[in-house]
Design an enzyme around this catalytic site. Sequence first.
Site, PDB file in Angstrom:
ATOM      1  N   PHE B 125       0.835  -1.200   0.000  1.00 50.63           N
ATOM      2  CA  PHE B 125       0.000   0.000   0.000  1.00 50.63           C
ATOM      3  C   PHE B 125       0.870   1.252   0.000  1.00 50.63           C
ATOM      4  O   PHE B 125       1.697   1.445   0.884  1.00 50.63           O
ATOM      5  CB  PHE B 125      -0.957   0.011   1.188  1.00 50.63           C
ATOM      6  CG  PHE B 125      -2.046   1.028   1.008  1.00 50.63           C
ATOM      7  CD1 PHE B 125      -3.018   0.839   0.044  1.00 50.63           C
ATOM      8  CD2 PHE B 125      -2.059   2.196   1.741  1.00 50.63           C
ATOM      9  CE1 PHE B 125      -4.019   1.796  -0.173  1.00 50.63           C
ATOM     10  CE2 PHE B 125      -3.058   3.160   1.533  1.00 50.63           C
ATOM     11  CZ  PHE B 125      -4.024   2.949   0.578  1.00 50.63           C
ATOM     12  N   ASP B 196       3.679  -2.450   9.559  1.00 47.75           N
ATOM     13  CA  ASP B 196       2.370  -1.839   9.337  1.00 47.75           C
ATOM     14  C   ASP B 196       1.339  -2.963   9.422  1.00 47.75           C
ATOM     15  O   ASP B 196       1.333  -3.869   8.584  1.00 47.75           O
ATOM     16  CB  ASP B 196       2.346  -1.156   7.962  1.00 47.75           C
ATOM     17  CG  ASP B 196       1.002  -0.507   7.655  1.00 47.75           C
ATOM     18  OD1 ASP B 196      -0.018  -0.870   8.296  1.00 47.75           O
ATOM     19  OD2 ASP B 196       0.952   0.357   6.758  1.00 47.75           O
ATOM     20  N   TYR B 221      -9.972   1.255  11.199  1.00 51.83           N
ATOM     21  CA  TYR B 221     -11.271   1.180  10.516  1.00 51.83           C
ATOM     22  C   TYR B 221     -11.467  -0.061   9.662  1.00 51.83           C
ATOM     23  O   TYR B 221     -12.485  -0.176   8.988  1.00 51.83           O
ATOM     24  CB  TYR B 221     -11.534   2.447   9.693  1.00 51.83           C
ATOM     25  CG  TYR B 221     -10.443   2.864   8.735  1.00 51.83           C
ATOM     26  CD1 TYR B 221     -10.288   2.246   7.504  1.00 51.83           C
ATOM     27  CD2 TYR B 221      -9.574   3.896   9.054  1.00 51.83           C
ATOM     28  CE1 TYR B 221      -9.297   2.639   6.637  1.00 51.83           C
ATOM     29  CE2 TYR B 221      -8.574   4.299   8.195  1.00 51.83           C
ATOM     30  CZ  TYR B 221      -8.444   3.668   6.990  1.00 51.83           C
ATOM     31  OH  TYR B 221      -7.454   4.055   6.126  1.00 51.83           O
ATOM     32  N   LYS B 222     -10.494  -0.954   9.668  1.00 53.36           N
ATOM     33  CA  LYS B 222     -10.652  -2.186   8.884  1.00 53.36           C
ATOM     34  C   LYS B 222     -11.178  -3.277   9.812  1.00 53.36           C
ATOM     35  O   LYS B 222     -12.337  -3.256  10.200  1.00 53.36           O
ATOM     36  CB  LYS B 222      -9.314  -2.551   8.241  1.00 53.36           C
ATOM     37  CG  LYS B 222      -8.800  -1.487   7.250  1.00 53.36           C
ATOM     38  CD  LYS B 222      -7.461  -1.904   6.651  1.00 53.36           C
ATOM     39  CE  LYS B 222      -6.839  -0.795   5.825  1.00 53.36           C
ATOM     40  NZ  LYS B 222      -7.591  -0.547   4.577  1.00 53.36           N
ATOM     41  N   ARG B 370     -10.946  -7.948  -4.769  1.00 54.60           N
ATOM     42  CA  ARG B 370     -10.618  -8.360  -3.397  1.00 54.60           C
ATOM     43  C   ARG B 370     -11.873  -8.799  -2.656  1.00 54.60           C
ATOM     44  O   ARG B 370     -12.900  -8.112  -2.693  1.00 54.60           O
ATOM     45  CB  ARG B 370     -10.010  -7.181  -2.599  1.00 54.60           C
ATOM     46  CG  ARG B 370      -8.628  -6.801  -3.000  1.00 54.60           C
ATOM     47  CD  ARG B 370      -7.938  -5.989  -1.899  1.00 54.60           C
ATOM     48  NE  ARG B 370      -8.753  -4.854  -1.438  1.00 54.60           N
ATOM     49  CZ  ARG B 370      -8.335  -3.961  -0.539  1.00 54.60           C
ATOM     50  NH1 ARG B 370      -7.125  -4.081   0.005  1.00 54.60           N
ATOM     51  NH2 ARG B 370      -9.097  -2.958  -0.183  1.00 54.60           N
TER      52      ARG B 370
END
Lengths: 411, 411
Positions: B125, B196, B221-222, B370
């Site tokens: 990412f 990360d 938030y995941k 995904r």
Amino acid sequence: MLTREQFEDLDRTDPLASFRAEFELPEDVIYLDGNSLGPLPKSSKERARRVVEQEWGRDLIKSWNKAGWFEMGQRIGNKIAGLIGADQGEVIVCDNTSLNLFKVLSLALDMKADRRKILMEGSNFPTDNYVAQGLCKHLGYGHEVIFAEREQLIDAITEDVAVVSLVHVHYKTGQILDVKAIMEKARSVGALVVWDLAHSAGAVPVDLGDWKADFAVGCGYKYLNGGPGAPAFVYVAKRHQGRFRQPLDGWWSHKAPFDFTRDYEPAEDIWQMMTGTQPILSMSLLEEGVDLMARADMGMLREKSKRLGDMFIQLVEEKLDGCGFEVVSPRDAEVRGSQVSLTHDYGYPIMQALIERNIIGDFRAPDILRFGFAPLYVRYSDIWDTVEMLQDIMQKNLWNLPEYQAKAAVT
Amino acid sequence: MLTREQFEDLDRTDPLASFRAEFELPEDVIYLDGNSLGPLPKSSKERARRVVEQEWGRDLIKSWNKAGWFEMGQRIGNKIAGLIGADQGEVIVCDNTSLNLFKVLSLALDMKADRRKILMEGSNFPTDNYVAQGLCKHLGYGHEVIFAEREQLIDAITEDVAVVSLVHVHYKTGQILDVKAIMEKARSVGALVVWDLAHSAGAVPVDLGDWKADFAVGCGYKYLNGGPGAPAFVYVAKRHQGRFRQPLDGWWSHKAPFDFTRDYEPAEDIWQMMTGTQPILSMSLLEEGVDLMARADMGMLREKSKRLGDMFIQLVEEKLDGCGFEVVSPRDAEVRGSQVSLTHDYGYPIMQALIERNIIGDFRAPDILRFGFAPLYVRYSDIWDTVEMLQDIMQKNLWNLPEYQAKAAVT
């Protein structure tokens, strides 16, 4: 001698009076701390439910587009621009004031690569000092923060100063700096200026375009009523955009964030001030606060704010004479923000006694009692009742109880 | 051949099945995008109302103490610590992942002052790449980001690398890096490591203590279901605290923030990772997500997650053979995170067709579909229904409509 009837009359004829009903203010509270945390707009209550229950709960990931989450920082930024004399595309909402200050100071130092000094007013809200000191230490090129207090500021703006970074309205005294003189002196020696509008936006007239400002930052949760810890805003004059790059450059500041390219390419507009994903719920409520503020006439707000302050000072002098209070805010309303501060040797327990009687101001060490007069919802009669209560507290020694002495001892 | 009954049986005997009822998931939606934005916990709905209406609306400024707003970042950090094998006082919640990465990379470079390289996996990412590149450029001492892809990573960890900064679970493929081998190689050459955990925390086993980790950052938030743009977390191993100073040092990171002293003095514990005022509303909802996650058994979560992924892959092979899909996630569940990714030349319109039928996955350019399998609320039968729907879309060419072609053309 002033009477409560005069204050009630002013409330009856106040052209801004209807705004108070737009807030969820508790009936039994006089709230004079909007300079620290603005109260809840009724529309924010509804907005919070919508964002949580509909946008997040029901629409889930789609809301990034459908509810405009991704664009929101710029949308609110453009609305704030209208409150502070900026152009569209010069303001964006993101992160907090400290972080935004880091960004614009970084830009300013890059633009003035041959200078090493940041000039600040050391007595003002210290997060600005800390951020500047952190930046200088981090860079390690001999940059330093130098301090001058208000009377000495103009003289301290010299040709070796890269950037003058100032809080426009002093957080303790409410004194407004002389923008025109500072901007002129800075320009004459080639220094850049950063304005921290934490206690200004929505409270006193700000016209960044007219000031020919370089950079500014400001707070969403004070006079803009954005809610606890609402994101902050940052202003970069158009002429400075796209030239240098702020270093906290997460993917939202990329020129094409959804390309997910390996290497960074900066957005060339105000989006370069973004970092990563923003707190959407907190940001949404700021929009309600800003929309509400935008409906009020800034000239009327300022007139009422000055009058509230003037009348408070007059009452303090009439009713609290000899009680040990001193007015440390300017008596000249023209150079006073939307607050009045008093000092008292026993400021802490006196403020505690007031708060326990549902009149909410705040205390700043060592001896300052702050009273914020946000003209959107503070009534003239609130001023009267506050000073009456202070008089009662002092006359009956209500602050001088064992419980307050204990608290004062640990402060 | 698998049958829907088998999936229904698995749902009936799923020891985690009751957690689904803790979320406000729309009845008609299959949500496979929790790796991007987790859904709304029911308790978060209540918490949002309480924070907005009671804490902000009624208690106003008092809530900083009374409702624990100020301490909340550390309180939630300590709860997250329990999910990722960290000790109390090693994790704090604040800001976003990009900003937290900037802080720990700054610390790492200070600790390795004689080295100039940051090693990263460029395909992962990109906000991590951008932040590291921004930091190097900002410092201007010849630091550089070098890239290696997974097979080459170990060899690329050499004695001139200051810090290895890696996303633990790949955001596109879901592949889990070999932590043990990377930590060992890094230690052998004296490099520090930043993990990360954006796609790891709450999704795959993480044991920072056992890893002897240096630094980590992660997302709220995941899989932690903290809501859109929930603040992030940052981990600093106790042995690294109090030695160096991250530069984004607003007043919340001061050792005595409410003394309002002119000059900065760093907190010597995890609070030094703080900046300025945090978005309280967004942060409050993260606490609900974390509390919910903490009630689930991580071993059970992982077992279900692996099984969901295995069965999805098996179904894709049974039912979508010859349709042009390729599984790009590892087939070995041990090295696969809580997602499975497929590629397809027409990935974008296919995902759009799926989303329009209320099965929500996401698309990552150029060709990745995904599917996130958050085991707290995804059912086995959801996997079945998703592949059935994909089969229907492919067999009937439902993705190949003019409207999707037009959308695909602009992607």
